[in-house]
Structures are given as structure tokens and as C-alpha cells.
Design a protein around this motif. Structure first.
Motif, PDB file in Angstrom:
ATOM      1  N   TYR A  64     -31.295  24.773   9.744  1.00 38.12           N
ATOM      2  CA  TYR A  64     -31.672  23.593   8.954  1.00 38.12           C
ATOM      3  C   TYR A  64     -30.611  23.300   7.898  1.00 38.12           C
ATOM      4  N   GLN A 100     -27.802  32.941  -0.157  1.00 40.31           N
ATOM      5  CA  GLN A 100     -29.049  32.171  -0.024  1.00 40.31           C
ATOM      6  C   GLN A 100     -30.135  32.691  -0.963  1.00 40.31           C
ATOM      7  N   SER A 101     -31.347  32.890  -0.429  1.00 40.48           N
ATOM      8  CA  SER A 101     -32.477  33.179  -1.323  1.00 40.48           C
ATOM      9  C   SER A 101     -32.400  34.508  -2.048  1.00 40.48           C
ATOM     10  N   GLU A 196     -25.187  22.274   2.516  1.00 41.08           N
ATOM     11  CA  GLU A 196     -26.545  22.330   1.961  1.00 41.08           C
ATOM     12  C   GLU A 196     -26.784  21.195   0.960  1.00 41.08           C
ATOM     13  N   TYR A 279     -40.747  36.219   2.234  1.00 41.46           N
ATOM     14  CA  TYR A 279     -41.484  35.032   2.676  1.00 41.46           C
ATOM     15  C   TYR A 279     -42.924  35.408   3.009  1.00 41.46           C
TER      16      TYR A 279
HETATM   17  N1  GLU Z   1     -30.811  27.570  -0.043  1.00 39.76           N
HETATM   18  C1  GLU Z   1     -31.903  27.776   0.843  1.00 39.76           C
HETATM   19  C2  GLU Z   1     -32.985  26.739   0.617  1.00 39.76           C
HETATM   20  O1  GLU Z   1     -33.322  26.451  -0.467  1.00 39.76           O
HETATM   21  C3  GLU Z   1     -32.427  29.155   0.618  1.00 39.76           C
HETATM   22  C4  GLU Z   1     -33.495  29.494   1.593  1.00 39.76           C
HETATM   23  C5  GLU Z   1     -33.663  30.960   1.801  1.00 39.76           C
HETATM   24  O2  GLU Z   1     -32.730  31.731   1.907  1.00 39.76           O
HETATM   25  O3  GLU Z   1     -34.850  31.320   1.879  1.00 39.76           O
HETATM   26  O4  GLU Z   1     -33.487  26.177   1.544  1.00 39.76           O
END
Ligand code: GLU
Length: 352
Positions: A64, A100-101, A196, A279
Motif C-alpha cells: 500500500y 515504519q511503525s 509514502e 497490531y
Molecule cells: N508509515 C506506515 C503507515 O502509517 C506505518 C505502518 C506500519 O508500519 O504499521 O501506514
């Protein structure tokens, strides 16, 4: 001939064990949980997890964010950093992916360092949402409260809370802070940041809502932009393991000796990681490993065994929940082999 080879192999193992025992100071080994964390055991655990999972073909890169789909799916590296500063590696530990997260952990730590733990609790909460990381329903449910800094609404809010009089000052502060955790100067993957930035409209909407509900007090689009940049920081498995090792070591980087986060704040950070780090599968993860962890859609996962070690694995293919397939399996295998689960205690007495 056979028996001579056999004998020299046996002798080599004995020498390796003796050298390993000498290279680690006895008190450190005791503190780290006796011989489960001896150099030989740790390396054996990494080697075995690598061999066991390297050919696994499950999962797929995140797509995505278009740039993530292009990352080499075969990257697979495991690094463990002990609180007494030993570094163990297996596989590809030099390839970089975007953090990332996983960045959410360290921005939350920065806010806690600047404003104390109550600021996080009162601004976005410290509860699991039970919903996906970029859920708008989760914002609506409690008007932006009762969530946490590991999901996007809370994370962008945390980024908006880092102090500074200009975007540049705030950004430099965040990047320097991550770099202190990693023990080296980190930098941004510009391709990921651009990709992004072009596709982060949903995060912009989330930030607008958090602004509307009064949680973000700064410019919400600037906060989203800084958040997007923080997610684009490049890291390798050693960087991530050192960051996790710093949390395992009470906020002091075990390789550089720098105090990055006051030790009394570390449990707050670990608690939110334990609650919401993987998550929707955070409960499953904690049930299996007992470790506070954090995953990112770049393919990295970090986990912390408090007082013992930080561990990180990078492998881009993700499962349906968004967690790296190989990283989950490898970290669980290594940690369980090394007694990493902080809830797993051997009874020391039978009572009276
Ligand atoms: N930059 C990603 C977002 O905000 C991080 C998502 C992730 O790693 O969970 O969609």
C-alpha cells in the motif's frame, strides 16, 4: 583419519566453550540469567532459527506504500544485543529497510522523556483499540481517546507533541533520538518518504480528526508529514536490535553507554509495546513470547527481554495482520531457547 577429524572437532568445541566462558565476565552472565545466555548458546539459538526459517515462503511485502513492494523479499537477518553489550548476528544484517511503525516506540519515548508518562496517557491513552492500526472507527469510538501511541492516530499525535520551534528543529530532534538508540547516525530513505508522502491521505485524515478532537494541538498536516518522514528512516537489523537492547538495558545504550531514556520511564514504553506492538495479533504474540515487541510494515520486528537482551529480525514478507512472518517465528524461537520470557519463572521454593 575419521577419528582424528572427530577428535579435532571435539577439541575445537571445547576450546570454543572455554573461550566463550572467559570472554564474558561472570557477574554479567549471572545477571543475564546464567548460562542460557552464554555466547555459545546465544549464537546456537540464532543459527538454528535462521536455518529453520530461512526457506519459509509465506507472506508478502506491504504494497500500500508502493516503494515497499520493491524491497528485496529475501532479506533475512537476526541480531541480538545483550544488556552487557554483546552483539550476535546471523544472516543479512547490513541491508536496510524503512523502520515504519517501529519508529512509534521511539517517538513515544521522546515525548515521555520531554513531558513524562502522564502526557501520553491523557492525550491518546494506553489501551488497545482492537482495530487495525489506521482505523478511523477507533478514533470515532472514544473521540480520539482510549487508544495508544502504537496505532496511527496516537502515533501522529505523539509526533505532534515533540517540542521545537520549527519543523527542522523537531525533525532533527527525532532523528537524533533514534540515532542515540541505534548508536549510529541514521538517515532517511528518500524514495520511501516520497512514495509514502504521495499516498498518505488516510493518515492526513486521521490527523485532522485527532486535531478536531483536540488531541493534536499543532498543525496536523505538518505532524503527518514529520510522522511520514520518521517512518522512512533506514535501519538494518543491528540498528534495530541495539534500539531494543537499549530498552532492555533500562534506557542506556549497551554499546555506547549513553543514557537515552531515563530508566524509570522504560516500563511505560514497554507496557504499550506489550499491549499493542504487533497490531491485531499483539495478544497472540505476548501469549507466545511474553516479550514487549513492535513490528513495522517494512518487515522489521523488535522485541525486548528486560534486563537480558534486545532482539531484531528483518524479513519483508508480512502476514495478514501486517507482521513479518519470519521475524515472528525467529524471535519466538530464539527468545524461548534463551529463557527470554519475563513471565516464565522457575519456582525457587515449595513454601513451608
Ligand atoms: N508509515 C506506515 C503507515 O502509517 C506505518 C505502518 C506500519 O508500519 O504499521 O501506514
Amino acid at each position: 583419519m575419521m577419528s582424528r577429524n572427530y577428535f579435532s572437532a571435539f577439541a575445537a568445541v571445547l576450546v570454543a566453550i572455554a573461550m566463550a566462558a572467559m570472554s564474558t565476565p561472570a557477574p554479567a552472565r549471572e545477571a543475564a540469567g546464567a548460562d542460557l545466555l552464554s555466547p555459545v548458546s546465544v549464537q546456537a539459538a540464532l543459527d538454528s532459527a535462521y536455518v529453520q526459517f530461512k526457506d519459509l515462503k509465506e507472506g508478502a511485502n506491504a504494497d500500500y506504500i508502493p516503494a515497499l513492494a520493491k524491497v528485496d523479499s529475501n532479506i533475512f537477518g537476526i541480531v541480538l544485543v545483550t544488556t552487557d553489550g554483546r552483539v550476535y548476528t546471523k544472516g543479512d544484517v547490513t541491508s536496510e529497510v524503512s523502520i515504519q511503525s517501529i519508529s512509534k516506540v521511539f517517538t513515544m519515548a521522546k515525548v515521555i522523556e520531554e513531558q513524562g508518562p502522564a502526557a501520553i496517557e491523557s492525550n491518546m491513552g494506553v489501551d488497545a483499540t482492537g482495530q487495525v492500526f489506521n482505523s478511523i472507527n477507533a478514533v470515532e469510538q472514544y473521540k480520539g481517546a482510549e487508544m495508544n501511541a502504537m496505532v496511527n492516530p496516537g502515533a501522529i499525535t505523539a509526533t505532534s507533541m515533540v517540542s521545537g520551534s520549527s519543523r527542522e528543529e523537531i525533525w532533527n530532534k527525532i532523528l537524533d533520538y533514534y540515532s542515540d538508540f541505534a548508536g549510529r547516525k541514521l538517515s532517511v530513505n528518500q524514495e520511501v518518504f516520497k512514495s509514502e508522502s504521495e499516498t498518505n491521505q488516510r493518515n492526513q485524515a486521521i490527523a485532522m480528526l485527532m486535531y478536531a478532537y483536540g488531541h493534536i494541538k499543532a498543525d496536523p498536516l505538518r505532524a503527518t508529514d514529520i510522522y511520514t518522514e520518521q517512518c522512512s528512516v533506514n535501519v538494518n537489523a543491528k540498528d534495530l536490535a541495539t534500539m531494543a537492547g537499549t530498552l532492555a538495558n533500562g534506557g542506556t545504550n549497551p554499546l555506547t553507554g549513553k543514557v537515552v531514556l531515563q530508566s524509570s520511564y522504560v516500563p511505560n514504553v514497554l507496557a504499550v509495546m506489550a499491549t499493542a506492538g504487533l497490531y491485531d495479533d499483539s495478544g497472540k504474540w505476548l501469549y507466545t513470547t511474553g516479550l514487549p515487541g513492535k513490528s513495522g510494515v517494512g518487515g522489521g520486528i523488535i522485541a525486548v527481554s528486560p534486563g537480558k537482551f534486545g532482539i531484531a529480525v528483518i524479513s519483508p514478507p508480512l502476514d495478514a495482520a501486517g507482521n513479518s512472518v519470519k521475524a515472528q517465528k525467529a524471535i519466538a524461537a530464539v527468545s524461548n531457547a534463551l529463557g527470554g520470557n519475563p513471565y516464565a519463572v522457575t519456582p525457587t521454593s515449595r513454601g513451608k
